[in-house]
Design an enzyme around this catalytic site. Structure first.
Site, mmCIF file in Angstrom:
data_model
loop_
_atom_site.group_PDB
_atom_site.id
_atom_site.type_symbol
_atom_site.label_atom_id
_atom_site.label_comp_id
_atom_site.label_asym_id
_atom_site.label_seq_id
_atom_site.Cartn_x
_atom_site.Cartn_y
_atom_site.Cartn_z
ATOM 1 N N SER A 64 -8.677 0.269 8.236
ATOM 2 C CA SER A 64 -8.443 0.289 6.866
ATOM 3 C C SER A 64 -7.996 -1.107 6.425
ATOM 4 O O SER A 64 -7.784 -1.315 5.191
ATOM 5 C CB SER A 64 -7.327 1.046 6.612
ATOM 6 O OG SER A 64 -7.674 2.499 6.844
ATOM 7 N N LYS A 87 0.736 -1.162 0.052
ATOM 8 C CA LYS A 87 0.135 -0.028 -0.050
ATOM 9 C C LYS A 87 0.911 1.177 -0.059
ATOM 10 O O LYS A 87 1.804 1.378 0.773
ATOM 11 C CB LYS A 87 -0.973 0.011 1.262
ATOM 12 C CG LYS A 87 -1.793 1.210 1.282
ATOM 13 C CD LYS A 87 -2.582 1.180 2.618
ATOM 14 C CE LYS A 87 -3.551 2.037 2.893
ATOM 15 N NZ LYS A 87 -4.248 2.037 4.164
ATOM 16 N N SER A 142 -9.069 2.222 4.113
ATOM 17 C CA SER A 142 -8.290 2.966 2.961
ATOM 18 C C SER A 142 -7.367 2.117 2.166
ATOM 19 O O SER A 142 -6.606 2.424 1.364
ATOM 20 C CB SER A 142 -7.285 4.107 3.813
ATOM 21 O OG SER A 142 -6.647 3.468 4.539
#
Length: 468
Positions: free
Chosen positions: A180, A81, A156
């Site tokens: 997330s 990520k 996220s």
């Protein structure tokens, strides 16, 4: 490469690589090809790293052919990520304000991916600085759901979830500061695992240093346990790093849940979930009793919603990191994010520290709660899906950017290990997740319970989305 490998487990792929039945080069080429082919629809990646990935894959293959010792993740493609540093690669945290920033070093978890032989194929999309639990940012646009392109995969860790759910990589490294990992895992039918706070070191310092976790997204509990095992362990660069031994998570994924003391809560005392979500998640929790667990329903876990405590901490951290951008280049930021950062920075010092001490009281309450139970189960999110491009469900429009999720952020405040695993499919065909929370340092029990839910094999669910 045959498509039959796209949804194969990481553990099985690792076995085939070690047996010289599957080539790391072939796996990497297939992952890169699928990433490129789906980028125009899913938009899962912020940046792909084909040259680096191919070079690492060739080295991994040479090690196999030499008969050398192989790491836990040897030859397996993985994504990282864009809230995690990968040396020499863009490190924008999903923000136009950070365009041009390049990581000088690898984060500890990325170092360990490389040490264990994993092949990093690219960096995945995130909402801006992880501030929204959905999959869009002004920098990368909208990331979409592999099960339904009109939906968000959640966030996220949006691109991480989309890539794993679509069969691009068997697992992915993401972050979790308020849910997330668990939120997109629930919405896309994956396993999202955040270990105890500090179990996986976080460095360079996060914008939310007392909340941030690095963790795993995978299509099975065992694969999530494998990835977490590889990246966990003490690192002196993280002042919160846990120095004790890493639990045997792979063993826990095979262990019985017999005798496990399970609390089930539909609302934690304050959430407003869809009835269908509660029905599916409750059925998964109660099915553990058939495997020998002791399941008890608990109506109230928290006396009040701790969302304001989380907001005070999370957005104040990000707002402080972005203060100069807010003041001089506000137009670069996601307007919804900028607004919540304003409110967080407007806190008075006394009000902020009142929140801090209430957070410590919340931790104490959780210690007492887990004197009676080994794990707590709840829904992971209150809805089955959310349209792409929206910040929150229309039914919950009175809530904030994150508080509409209800279930995940309390356990970043307490730092306890937590996971989400698929509980079944809703009537609209979308996955529903159940959240599993353990006592401090209790990752093994979380993994045991998650594997127990997984063994129920929810009706109609497999790991291949219709659009794959």
């Amino acid at each position: 490469m045959m498509s039959e490998f796209d949804f194969m487990s990481a553990l099985e792929l690792r076995r085939l690589v070690a047996a010289r039945q599957v080539s790391p080069v072939e796996l990497t080429e297939r992952a890169l090809s699928r990433a490129e082919a789906t980028q125009s629809t899913l938009n899962a990646f912020f940046v792909l790293m084909p040259e680096d990935a191919r070079a690492a894959a060739r080295q991994a293959e040479e090690a196999v052919m030499r008969g050398g010792a192989l790491g836990l993740l040897h030859g397996l493609p993985v994504s990282v990520k864009d809230l995690i540093a990968v040396a020499g690669q863009p490190f924008a945290s999903g923000s136009r304000a950070m365009v041009g920033n390049v990581a000088a070093v690898d984060a500890p978890a990325v170092e360990r991916l490389r040490q264990h032989g994993a092949i990093i194929i690219g960096k995945t999309t995130t909402s801006e600085f992880g501030c929204k639990p959905v999959g869009d940012s002004p920098l990368t646009g909208i990331t979409r759901h592999p099960w339904d392109l009109t939906k968000t995969p959640g966030g996220s860790s949006a691109g991480a979830a989309a890539s794993v759910a679509a069969g691009i990589t068997p697992f992915a490294l993401g972050t979790d500061g308020g849910g997330s990992l668990r939120i997109p895992a629930a919405l896309t039918g994956l396993v999202g695992l955040k270990a105890q706070f500090g179990r996986v070191p976080v460095w360079p310092t996060s914008a939310t240093p007392t909340l941030a976790h690095v963790g795993s997204l995978a299509r099975s509990v065992a694969d999530a346990a494998l990835l977490t095992t590889a990246v966990a362990g003490y690192d002196p660069r993280d002042p919160f790093s846990v120095s004790g031994p890493v639990p045997d998570l792979l063993g826990a994924a095979q262990a019985s849940v017999a005798g496990l003391r399970v609390a089930w809560s539909a609302t934690l005392g304050y959430a407003r979930p869809d009835p269908e979500v509660v029905e599916i998640a409750r059925a998964a929790a109660m099915a553990l009793a058939d495997q020998g667990a002791i399941v008890e329903e608990v109506e109230t876990v928290f006396e009040s919603d701790p969302g304001d405590l989380w907001t005070a901490e999370f957005y104040a951290g990000v707002g402080t990191r972005l203060r100069s951008v807010l003041e001089t280049q506000r137009d670069l930021l996601d307007p919804a994010v900028a607004d919540v950062l304003d409110a967080a920075l407007a806190q008075e010092m006394r009000a902020y520290y009142e929140s801090v001490f209430r957070r410590y009281a919340l931790r104490d309450a959780m210690v007492r709660f887990f004197d009676r139970y080994d794990v707590l189960l709840s829904p992971t999110v209150p809805v089955t899906s959310l349209e792409a491009g929206r910040n929150l469900p229309e039914r919950l429009s009175d809530r904030s950017l994150v508080s509409w999720v209800f279930y995940t952020y309390p356990f970043n405040l307490t730092g306890q290990p937590a996971a989400s695993v698929c509980a079944g499919l809703a009537a609209d065909g979308m996955p529903v997740g159940v959240q599993i929370v353990g006592r401090s340092l209790g990752e093994a029990d979380v993994v045991r319970a998650a594997a127990g839910v997984e063994r129920t094999k929810p009706h109609g669910y497999n790991h291949k989305p219709p659009l794959a």
